[in-house]
Write an enzyme that holds these catalytic residues in place. Structure first.
Site, PDB file in Angstrom:
ATOM      1  N   LYS B 104       0.809  -1.226   0.000  1.00 21.57           N
ATOM      2  CA  LYS B 104       0.000   0.000   0.000  1.00 21.57           C
ATOM      3  C   LYS B 104       0.844   1.280   0.000  1.00 21.57           C
ATOM      4  CE  LYS B 104      -4.161  -1.867   0.126  1.00 21.57           C
ATOM      5  NZ  LYS B 104      -5.064  -1.746  -1.049  1.00 21.57           N
ATOM      6  N   GLU B 126      -9.764   5.811   3.086  1.00 20.04           N
ATOM      7  CA  GLU B 126     -10.550   4.738   3.677  1.00 20.04           C
ATOM      8  C   GLU B 126      -9.596   3.584   3.928  1.00 20.04           C
ATOM      9  OE1 GLU B 126     -10.120   5.015   0.458  1.00 20.04           O
ATOM     10  OE2 GLU B 126      -9.418   2.979   0.102  1.00 20.04           O
ATOM     11  N   SER B 393       1.680  -9.726  -0.730  1.00 24.15           N
ATOM     12  CA  SER B 393       1.399  -8.288  -0.719  1.00 24.15           C
ATOM     13  C   SER B 393       1.615  -7.622   0.636  1.00 24.15           C
ATOM     14  CB  SER B 393      -0.025  -8.039  -1.204  1.00 24.15           C
ATOM     15  OG  SER B 393      -0.939  -8.789  -0.429  1.00 24.15           O
TER      16      SER B 393
END
Lengths: 275, 412
Positions: B104, B126, B393
């Site tokens: 991210k 969010e 990830s």
């Protein structure tokens, strides 16, 4: 003639402004919605916006979002809403039959049902137009064309964040009336409205012949009275819907009277209904 | 950023690699948002086009990716996991080793740099699992920008550690109590905030979802994963992999690792969605394999919704995959057959989480555990001598409490 066009032609001749309440279909239930629609018309509403409950309404503040949630929790479906409206159009008194009704509906719903089916069902139910608050003009050409074929108005929104050149283009693509959003933000009552609101609406007036109605943030007789000088109609949503918040636990007659009295007070602030 | 994928791979011209002017990937994408947001989206499109054409912006982004995030992330040959799976060699793209522990951060730094460039004083985001929230709070701390993160109450319960860390870095975490109290509701609240704040606020969307240009921006920033993986596997085995596997919630790590391989027809691309407890509505979050085309959160893509267009409740053991929609480019890749999407259950993901821990000493995030579970299946199918890359990830520290609770051994 489409009832929306007829309404604004008549109001213009009488030099009056339209009082346009919004209410959620199915909150607290559809039987009450039907009673409320008749009461609102009796107490001075000129046009009604019927909110089709949606699970993820990003343009709505907590009051309307919660109201949508209550209706959906009740199991209200679009088909039930149209059935209720169809019955009202068939069995209501003359004033109810002649009052323009428009649906406020998310494109998520229109798309899933299918544009043709949604518009056919809406026309059959006696609706006169629709507002699709999450469908900007770039995406609305097909819906506009199909709506016009059925004499349904597709009302577009212009907001304080809309650049002027874009506002002119939106006005050109709108049918029925222009919905001018008073504030940059979500639905819900505001104590104070932007200082340049009247000025912006006055400018828009020079760009279009369509009626201009103001919504978002309006909830008091004072605000309605104040804006009557620049608008052709005033839309009141959250201030009404707020009065339905605990309706399920109260005698229906009390709820209907409270909402009716509220709309009556707004109607008075606009100079009262004609006759 | 510097080199578009088409110059590096044998691009097939039949699959367009950028959205059209309306933000469409084939039939999918677009902008289904209130008029109030249209000007903000137009301004963002302009600012992004300027930024990506600006060598100074690209240089600075690559500087932070390298010296702050720790890129490039390793491509690790997981021998014991490969042996366990019993087939192809499994390589793990170690996004879990990035600063903040997930992919991210690649996007968060890029978007906060754009916010700064646009003169925005405030950033909102969010978050589901909290990884994007942490990444955004991190980037905001790094650049000295005010940060507000919307997070569902259910996710706050599941991901306490991330909430604590966001607040420590100075972010405001706003609990969202509406609806299912998860990622979808947090996204609604972030949009509502942005409706009234876009003048001074940038909305840093965390996945390849939302209205144009977000799906393109997030994909572009995350494509660093695939560009690195492609170069690394070529260096290690001197050929392209037979398959690339990634988990798909909104789909940002998958879009990032797939995109540079889209033109390599010989590379199979497989997305693993959250199969949850089973195939019944409400028990899973498999938007692509079980949903239908529809509109949610500003774009047209596959959505889990009922016949009236109401969004359905979803379930996944993984907060980051617990979402009823998916990025429009994935919808496009599915329909044109370029990517195959499969469903992985909670139980399969939990088992893969345990195997990665025991076989390799790696604790994957529950999201990434879905990719590992799917990688086992693909490795067996492909057989020995083949090469597979799975995108790891994020790391699993954040999930320890939830996994312990599910095992009946709560950590208190």
């Amino acid at each position: 003639m489409n009832r929306i066009d007829a309404l604004f032609a008549r109001l213009k001749a009488e030099n009056r402004r339209a009082l346009m309440p919004f209410l959620t279909a199915g909150d607290p239930d559809l039987a009450t919605t039907a009673v409320l629609i008749q009461e609102l018309v009796r107490r001075g509403a000129d046009l009604l916006e019927i909110g089709i409950p949606y699970s993820d309404p990003v343009a709505d503040g907590p009051v309307i979002a919660a109201s949508y949630h209550r209706a959906l929790t009740q199991g209200v479906r679009v088909g039930h809403i149209f059935q209720t409206l169809r019955t009202l159009r068939a069995e209501g008194d003359e004033a109810v039959r002649e009052t323009p009704l428009i649906s406020m509906v998310s494109y998520s719903i229109v798309n899933r049902m299918g544009v043709e089916r949604y518009l056919n069902d809406a026309a059959t139910a006696g609706l006169d137009g629709l507002i699709v608050p999450d469908l900007p003009v770039e995406e609305s050409a097909r819906l506009q064309e199909k709506a016009t074929q059925r004499d349904l108005k597709l009302i577009q929104l212009i907001t304080p964040t809309t650049p002027r050149a874009r506002a002119v283009e939106i006005a050109r693509l709108t049918t029925g009336f222009i919905y001018y959003v008073s504030v940059a933000g979500i639905t819900g009552e505001r104590k104070a409205l932007p200082e340049d609101l009247k000025e912006n609406v006055a400018w828009l007036r020079t760009q279009t012949d369509l009626p201009i109605c103001i919504g978002f943030g309006i909830g008091s007789p004072e605000q309605v009275h104040e804006l009557a000088s620049v608008a052709d109609g005033l839309i009141v949503g959250s201030a009404l819907v707020r009065r339905l918040a605990d309706a399920a636990n109260r005698p229906r007659a009390d709820v209907v009277k409270e909402v009716g009295d509220f709309i009556g007070s707004l109607s008075e602030a606009l100079g009262g209904p004609a006759n | 950023m510097t080199q578009p994928a088409s110059t590096e791979s044998s691009a097939t011209p039949t699959i367009p690699q950028t959205p059209d002017t309306l933000g469409r990937f084939g039939a999918f994408g677009g902008r289904f948002v209130p008029e109030t947001l249209m000007d903000a989206l137009n301004q963002l499109s302009e600012a992004y086009e300027e930024a990506r054409a600006d060598p100074e912006f690209v240089r600075e982004l690559e500087y932070y990716w390298k010296d702050y995030v720790g890129r490039p992330s390793p491509l690790y040959r997981a021998d014991r996991l490969s042996k366990f799976a019993g087939g192809a060699d499994i390589y793990l793209k170690r996004e879990d080793l990035n600063h903040t522990g997930a992919h991210k951060i690649n996007n968060a730094i890029g978007q906060v740099m754009i916010a700064r460039r646009m003169g925005k004083k405030r950033v909102i985001a969010e978050t589901g699992a909290g990884q994007h929230g942490v990444a955004t709070a991190t980037a905001c701390a790094l650049f000295g920008i005010s940060c507000t993160v919307y997070m569902g109450e259910e996710d706050i319960r599941r991901q306490k550690l991330n909430v604590f860390n966001m607040r420590t870095m100075g972010a405001t975490v706003v609990p969202v109590a509406s609806g299912s109290k998860t990622l979808r509701d947090a996204t609604n609240e972030a949009f509502r905030d942005w409706m009234g704040s876009s003048k001074e606020t940038h909305y840093t969307i965390g996945s390849v979802v939302g209205p144009h240009p977000f799906p393109m921006i997030v994909r572009d920033f995350q494509s660093v994963i695939g560009r690195e993986a492609r170069a690394q596997i070529l260096e290690k085995v001197d050929r392209l992999p037979d398959a690339v596997v990634a988990c798909v919630g909104g789909g940002s790590n998958a879009a990032g690792i797939f995109y540079p391989f889209i033109g390599d027809a010989e590379v199979e691309l497989v997305g693993a969605e959250a199969g949850g407890r089973g195939g019944k509505a409400g028990d899973h979050a498999s938007s692509l394999t079980q949903g239908k085309p529809g509109v949610l959160h500003g774009s047209f893509s596959y959505v889990l919704q009922d016949d009236d267009g109401q969004t359905q409740d979803v379930h996944s053991i993984s907060a980051g995959l617990d979402y009823p929609g998916v990025g429009p480019e994935h919808a496009f890749w599915k329909d044109c057959g370029r990517v195959r999407y499969e469903s992985v259950t909670d139980a399969e993901a939990l088992a893969a989480y345990g195997e990665a821990a025991r076989q390799e000493g790696i604790l994957p995030a529950l999201e990434s555990s879905h990719a590992i579970a799917q990688a086992f299946k693909e490795a067996r199918r492909l057989g020995a001598g083949k090469v597979l890359i799975a995108c790891l990830s994020g790391r699993g520290d954040k999930d320890a409490y939830e996994v312990a609770r599910l095992r009946g051994e709560p950590l208190g």
